[in-house]
Design a protein around this motif. Structure first.
Motif, PDB file in Angstrom:
ATOM      1  N   GLN A  91      -5.668  39.622  40.063  1.00 33.88           N
ATOM      2  CA  GLN A  91      -4.300  39.639  39.415  1.00 33.88           C
ATOM      3  C   GLN A  91      -3.489  38.674  40.134  1.00 33.88           C
ATOM      4  OE1 GLN A  91      -2.221  41.388  41.370  1.00 33.88           O
ATOM      5  NE2 GLN A  91      -4.148  41.602  42.502  1.00 33.88           N
ATOM      6  N   HIS A  92      -3.565  38.780  41.518  1.00 30.89           N
ATOM      7  CA  HIS A  92      -2.425  38.217  42.537  1.00 30.89           C
ATOM      8  C   HIS A  92      -2.578  36.193  42.399  1.00 30.89           C
ATOM      9  CE1 HIS A  92      -6.494  38.204  44.707  1.00 30.89           C
ATOM     10  NE2 HIS A  92      -5.501  37.395  45.755  1.00 30.89           N
ATOM     11  N   ILE A  93      -3.642  36.088  41.414  1.00 32.30           N
ATOM     12  CA  ILE A  93      -3.422  34.663  40.930  1.00 32.30           C
ATOM     13  C   ILE A  93      -3.207  34.105  39.475  1.00 32.30           C
ATOM     14  CG2 ILE A  93      -4.616  32.657  41.645  1.00 32.30           C
ATOM     15  CD1 ILE A  93      -5.250  33.316  44.026  1.00 32.30           C
ATOM     16  N   ARG A 113      -2.762  36.953  37.747  1.00 31.88           N
ATOM     17  CA  ARG A 113      -1.731  37.062  36.486  1.00 31.88           C
ATOM     18  C   ARG A 113      -2.431  37.642  35.516  1.00 31.88           C
ATOM     19  NH1 ARG A 113       3.209  36.991  39.662  1.00 31.88           N
ATOM     20  NH2 ARG A 113       4.273  38.125  37.664  1.00 31.88           N
ATOM     21  N   GLU A 114      -1.503  37.633  34.405  1.00 26.57           N
ATOM     22  CA  GLU A 114      -2.148  37.588  32.656  1.00 26.57           C
ATOM     23  C   GLU A 114      -3.299  37.929  32.432  1.00 26.57           C
ATOM     24  OE1 GLU A 114       0.068  36.042  33.382  1.00 26.57           O
ATOM     25  OE2 GLU A 114       0.427  34.834  31.623  1.00 26.57           O
ATOM     26  N   PRO A 127       9.880  40.906  35.392  1.00 24.84           N
ATOM     27  CA  PRO A 127      10.988  39.212  35.905  1.00 24.84           C
ATOM     28  C   PRO A 127      10.058  38.655  36.262  1.00 24.84           C
ATOM     29  CG  PRO A 127      11.284  41.605  36.637  1.00 24.84           C
ATOM     30  CD  PRO A 127      10.192  41.531  35.642  1.00 24.84           C
ATOM     31  N   ASP A 128      10.237  37.016  36.869  1.00 24.82           N
ATOM     32  CA  ASP A 128       9.387  36.066  37.073  1.00 24.82           C
ATOM     33  C   ASP A 128       9.116  36.703  38.845  1.00 24.82           C
ATOM     34  OD1 ASP A 128      11.601  36.152  38.352  1.00 24.82           O
ATOM     35  OD2 ASP A 128      12.137  33.598  37.365  1.00 24.82           O
ATOM     36  N   THR A 129       9.628  37.577  39.297  1.00 32.51           N
ATOM     37  CA  THR A 129       8.908  37.343  40.540  1.00 32.51           C
ATOM     38  C   THR A 129       7.454  38.681  40.951  1.00 32.51           C
ATOM     39  OG1 THR A 129      11.423  39.293  40.573  1.00 32.51           O
ATOM     40  CG2 THR A 129      11.263  37.220  41.835  1.00 32.51           C
ATOM     41  N   ALA A 130       7.604  39.752  39.608  1.00 35.87           N
ATOM     42  CA  ALA A 130       6.382  41.196  40.018  1.00 35.87           C
ATOM     43  C   ALA A 130       5.257  40.624  40.082  1.00 35.87           C
ATOM     44  CB  ALA A 130       6.390  40.816  37.779  1.00 35.87           C
ATOM     45  N   HIS A 131       4.963  41.785  40.502  1.00 36.66           N
ATOM     46  CA  HIS A 131       3.525  41.489  41.219  1.00 36.66           C
ATOM     47  C   HIS A 131       2.897  40.989  39.967  1.00 36.66           C
ATOM     48  CE1 HIS A 131      -0.366  42.857  43.663  1.00 36.66           C
ATOM     49  NE2 HIS A 131       0.335  42.945  44.095  1.00 36.66           N
ATOM     50  N   GLY A 132       1.342  40.694  41.414  1.00 36.43           N
ATOM     51  CA  GLY A 132       0.376  39.808  39.424  1.00 36.43           C
ATOM     52  C   GLY A 132       0.141  41.176  38.597  1.00 36.43           C
ATOM     53  N   PRO A 189       1.273  41.551  34.830  1.00 35.22           N
ATOM     54  CA  PRO A 189       1.695  41.156  33.824  1.00 35.22           C
ATOM     55  C   PRO A 189      -0.312  40.638  33.772  1.00 35.22           C
ATOM     56  CG  PRO A 189       1.382  39.224  35.567  1.00 35.22           C
ATOM     57  CD  PRO A 189       2.032  41.175  36.045  1.00 35.22           C
TER      58      PRO A 189
END
Ligand code: PLP
Lengths: 445, 529
Positions: free
Chosen positions: A315-317, A319-320, B214-219, B222
């Motif tokens: 997720q940290h790379i 994301r969705e 927000p675009d600054t959200a933690h991964g 999303p």
């Protein structure tokens, strides 16, 4: 008690450096309308000694399994945990480390997880394993999402004799995901092969089967898995990692993904958590696997080194588009399991597995020979079995409990059809004397 | 491979040797003595510098590190009880090692770790504060550690009371109506929260699908949306890190289920527009979700429920100091406003009218169960102990000192580094350490910090090339000043000696690790030659 360590004088110096008059000035961005103008409605802080008194008094009001003889199972087991598991896993270098993102400074923990993955592969008969998920039920739910991504199908079958919490988690997750679960019936304690065949079609992503299942019975994976594969579906097998000393592993039967509740591997019962979600799979699915994975590589001078691998799944790379939303996992429990497996080793695991098997069978034979008690299913089992009785289950269990024995889990709490049944788990930790005492208590009940 | 023993400035490999030497390939960190020539000439790598064997290279066939009592019961004939197809044909390939060597193995691995107990760990967004020892003692009490989840309620009244108290304390700290202790970690809490939001809208016959982030959200934000089959739509932040309200207004519509926000946010400031954000969402029938990762900045100062939040998760492994354990376990309790209570997971711990405690399964609108049994109980016990120790006064002090420490570091570092977002900060802040054309990256700075025995801050998130610094409240002023000194030394190196950064770290048991190779040819399991 406070764990801060600035003196008042230092606070003054720090505020001067910042250019603020008071600490309160630092909170100026918080609008007054949102500020709490009273203290939190909690008791005031206490000293360490007072805390210990409070917690010891709460703990003292529980009848824990060091005071009882525990035959409870159904997903949490009273196995023996060797002393070195506590002492080695309790090292604060492990306890107070974060996720090893800085490989150069985290070689110890990275190597440990790499070895963990290897040993989980050995126990499950699989090619790859991740570095842990939350616990058994969510591991099965993650495996289903993984299978849906691999097969690009969105319907799954789950056997009705998996742990009820696994079914419950699937039901809850389904309400908000693209995957739809159908439950398939069991008969005689085992997955019904005809029901499975009827429910399978080429739109099924995966079938989730637990073996040993919730009733303790060992499934005919040799017949079920080929059926599943006929339709291009993946076989997700949930297992007990300790069964591998007696029973052929799910991997050896051809499973595509193996999940497990890893609690039997050196983790105390702790009233249900934190436990350890295990997930192992075929190598070709590596890039679809959820959770962290540690790889072996080299440093720039060519010496052996370890690091987090394939982070682009996470997720940290991504994301969705990540394979899962998991971030914090069960690292410390994986550490316990690794030390447990290393300490037991090949022979120790075989011995634990054998003793569970022999003692459970000894207990089952003796109990089913009593008047009014019988084995509910005649399928092969590992360390747990279901007893049906014509006596009142609650009264039977209460009678045993008053003699200091937690005799079993009443199955009526999960399913009315089993209101006259209870499950008995016998680990290597139970002595013959304890089993004989259980049998006597049941006779008297 | 360098044959010269080295020892890090701050005990990364530690203890086995008292002699401090430096590698010839790297350069010393200020204050470390040079190697004597005889040490530098030594042929053999010393102790922790040696490659440490993996488990599978140790031991010998037949060994085990554990002994069990004899079985006492008759051995059952496997062939008679189990179909041949189900019987194991060989034993699992686990190692075979004696107890002492197992102990040495894990001792040596522990020496090659990086932990709060030994090192400063200003890892932004992770709240790496001291983990009080007493909480470990409490969690290990047999009355907590050795309870089976299906013991009868009358045997576990103390446990249930603890969980009930914790549940109430967390609701009070959040300023919300009720808390579920079930979720296993922050991300799992997010998912649970989204499921509750989904159930709420379904209950009102409004199948809203869109979640604003927000675009600054933690991964995980999303990613949790995706797990719940929700589309995450990005909302822009302004240059000062606050949510761009115009962009928000343009994106909120009747399909919007909720917005997930972190406040104080991930760039380290409290978004004073939060009241407006909540209003915009609520007017459109949407809910406000708070990612509670940054609760350490506002304990007892402001409460999410008081600034318009409908549902949030905690990270007990951040705010309430439960140890991170090399990646977990955590716990992610979820707090909700009154109107969302019916949807909370079951079972819920309750206090009955007769004063006893128990589990309540009877919630007709519940989302169900999100994990097995009841939650990360051992973690929750530690969180309880922490909250009890600090109390209302101590928790507020935590946030005051965490915010003080962050603003102090920002003030000192601001003299030398760019702070793209203006303060005052909450408990963390962002700096961009590299300027000019040195070719040095934030990753090089991070690796160089390891040579100082300091864990690098969170890197490259939420802004490219940044470091996100969170000192926490438990560090001493001397440690904070030591960090500033290290950062200033590194700033000098960026200008005068960039090579020492590009080749860092120099003092760790291994040199810079080749992560690219690890991904290209993944080796995730040991195979005997
Ligand atoms: C802002 C933020 N949100 C969510 C998470 C996810 O929480 P967890 O790791 O407990 O799943 C983190 C964790 O690092 C975080 O920093």
């Amino acid at each position: 008690m406070q764990y801060t360590q600035f003196t008042e004088e230092q606070v003054g110096v720090m505020l001067t450096t910042i250019g603020a008059k008071t600490i309160d000035d630092l909170f100026s961005p918080i609008p007054a309308a949102h500020r709490l103008t009273r203290p939190l409605d909690l008791p005031k802080g206490v000293s360490e000694l007072e805390l210990l008194r409070d917690c010891e008094s709460l703990a003292g009001r529980n009848y824990d399994c060091t005071k009882l003889t525990c035959f409870l199972g159904c997903g949490s087991y009273d196995h023996f945990v060797p002393t070195i598991v506590d002492s080695m896993a309790g090292q604060s270098e492990f306890l107070t480390a974060y996720t090893p993102y800085q490989a150069e400074a985290s070689q110890g923990i990275l190597q440990l997880f790499y070895e963990f993955q290897t040993m989980i592969c050995a126990l499950t008969g699989m090619e790859i394993a991740n570095a842990s998920l939350y616990e058994g039920a969510t591991a099965a739910a993650e495996a289903v999402m993984m299978a849906a991504a691999i097969t690009k199908r969105d319907r799954v079958l789950v056997a009705d004799n998996v742990h009820p919490d696994t079914l419950a988690v699937h039901a809850a997750y389904d309400a908000d995901r693209k995957i739809a679960t159908t439950v398939i019936a069991s008969s005689g304690g085992l997955v019904d092969e005809q029901s499975l065949a009827d429910a399978l079609d080429d739109g099924i992503a995966a079938v989730v089967i637990q073996s040993p299942n919730f009733f303790g019975c060992v499934e005919r994976l040799d017949r079920l898995i080929p059926k599943i594969h006929e339709h291009g579906a993946l076989a997700i097998i949930s297992t007990d990692p300790l069964a591998a000393g007696v029973f052929k592993s799910a991997g050896a039967h051809g499973a595509d993904i193996v999940v497990a509740e890893g609690q039997p591997l050196g983790i105390p019962m702790q009233y249900g958590g934190p436990y350890l979600g295990l997930l192992a799979a075929r190598e070709k699915y590596l890039r679809k696997m959820p959770g962290r994975v540690i790889g072996m590589t080299t440093d720039r001078e060519g010496r052996r080194a370890f690091c987090l691998a394939l982070q682009t799944r996470e997720q940290h790379i991504k994301r969705e588009r990540a394979t899962s939303n998991i971030c914090t996992n069960q690292g410390l429990l994986a550490i316990r399991a690794a030390i447990h497996m290393a300490a037991l080793g090949k022979r120790g695991i075989a011995e634990v597995s054998s003793q569970c098997f022999d003692k459970a069978h000894y207990a089952a034979d003796a109990i089913s020979a009593l008047d009014g008690y019988s084995l509910r299913f005649d399928a092969p089992f590992f360390k747990e079995f279901v007893i049906r009785t014509d006596r009142d289950v609650a009264a039977v269990l209460d009678h045993c409990r008053s003699g200091g024995i937690a005799a079993g889990v009443a199955l009526g709490r999960f399913d009315d059809r089993y209101a006259d049944c209870f499950a008995v788990a016998v680990t290597e930790k139970r002595s013959r004397t304890e089993i004989d005492a259980l049998v006597s208590a049941l006779r008297e009940a | 491979m360098s044959s010269i023993a080295s020892r890090p400035a701050a005990d990364i490999t530690k203890k086995e040797t008292a002699t401090v030497t430096v590698p010839v390939s790297g350069r010393p960190v200020k204050g470390i003595e040079s190697a004597s020539s005889s040490q530098a000439m030594s042929k053999k790598p010393r102790l922790q510098q040696r490659d440490h064997p993996v488990l599978f290279e140790l031991g010998a066939p037949g060994l085990s590190g554990v002994s069990l009592p004899p079985s006492e019961v008759p051995s059952v004939d496997r062939a008679k009880t189990i179909p041949a197809e189900l019987l194991a044909s060989e034993l699992p390939a686990l190692p075979e090692i004696g107890e002492l060597d197992v102990v040495r193995h894990y001792k040596r691995l522990a020496h090659r770790c990086f932990s709060i107990d030994e090192n400063f760990y200003p890892l932004g967004s992770c709240t790496m504060k001291y983990n009080p020892r007493v909480n470990e003692r409490v969690a290990a009490l047999p009355g907590f550690a050795h309870l089976h989840p299906y013991q009868r309620e009358s045997d576990v009244q103390g446990m249930l009371e603890l969980l009930y108290r914790l549940r109430c304390d967390l609701a009070e700290i959040a300023g919300l109506a009720e808390v579920s202790l079930q979720p296993a970690a922050g991300a799992h809490g997010e998912m649970t929260g989204l499921m509750i939001i989904g159930a709420y809208h379904r209950h009102r016959n409004e199948p809203r699908k869109k979640i604003l982030v927000p675009d600054t959200a933690h991964g995980t934000n999303p990613a949790s949306c995706a797990t719940c089959d929700r589309s995450a739509m990005t909302v822009r932040s302004r240059p000062d890190g606050r949510v761009d309200l115009d962009d928000l207004r343009s994106k909120v519509d009747t399909d919007t289920a909720a917005m997930m926000i972190t406040n104080p946010n991930t760039v380290g400031v409290f978004d004073e527009g939060i009241g407006d954000i909540a209003d915009i969402l609520h007017k459109a029938g949407a809910l406000l979700y708070l990612d509670g990762a940054n609760m350490n900045a506002i304990l007892g100062i402001t409460r999410p429920g008081d600034f318009g939040v409908d549902v949030m998760h905690y990270n007990t492994h951040k705010t309430f100091s439960t140890p991170h354990g090399g990646g977990g376990p955590g716990a992610g309790p979820v707090a909700v406003a009154e109107k969302l209570r019916p949807f909370l997971p079951v079972p819920q711990v309750i206090k009955r009218d007769d004063g006893t405690f128990g589990w309540d399964e009877n919630r007709p609108s519940t989302i169900g169960k999100v994990r097995s049994f009841y939650g990360q109980i051992g973690v929750l016990v530690r969180a309880y102990a922490y909250i009890r120790s600090l109390g209302c006064d101590g928790l507020r002090d935590v946030s005051e000192k965490a915010v003080l420490a962050a603003n102090y570091l920002a003030a000192r570092l601001g003299e030398r580094f760019t702070l793209p977002i203006p303060g005052p900060y909450a408990h963390e802040f962002i700096t961009v350490p590299i300027a000019g054309d040195s070719g040095v990256t934030e990753n090089d700075v991070a690796k160089r910090l390891l040579d100082h025995g300091i864990h690098p801050p969170t890197m490259s998130w939420p802004i490219q090339h940044c470091l996100m610094i969170e000192p926490t409240e438990t560090e001493s002023l001397a440690t904070l000043d030591g960090f500033v000194d290290a950062m200033i030394e590194i700033a000098d190196e960026i200008e005068h000696d960039p090579e020492v950064l590009r080749t860092a770290p120099h003092m760790t048991p291994v040199k810079r690790v080749d992560e690219v190779a690890a991904n290209r040819r993944p080796n995730v399991r040991w195979r005997a030659e």
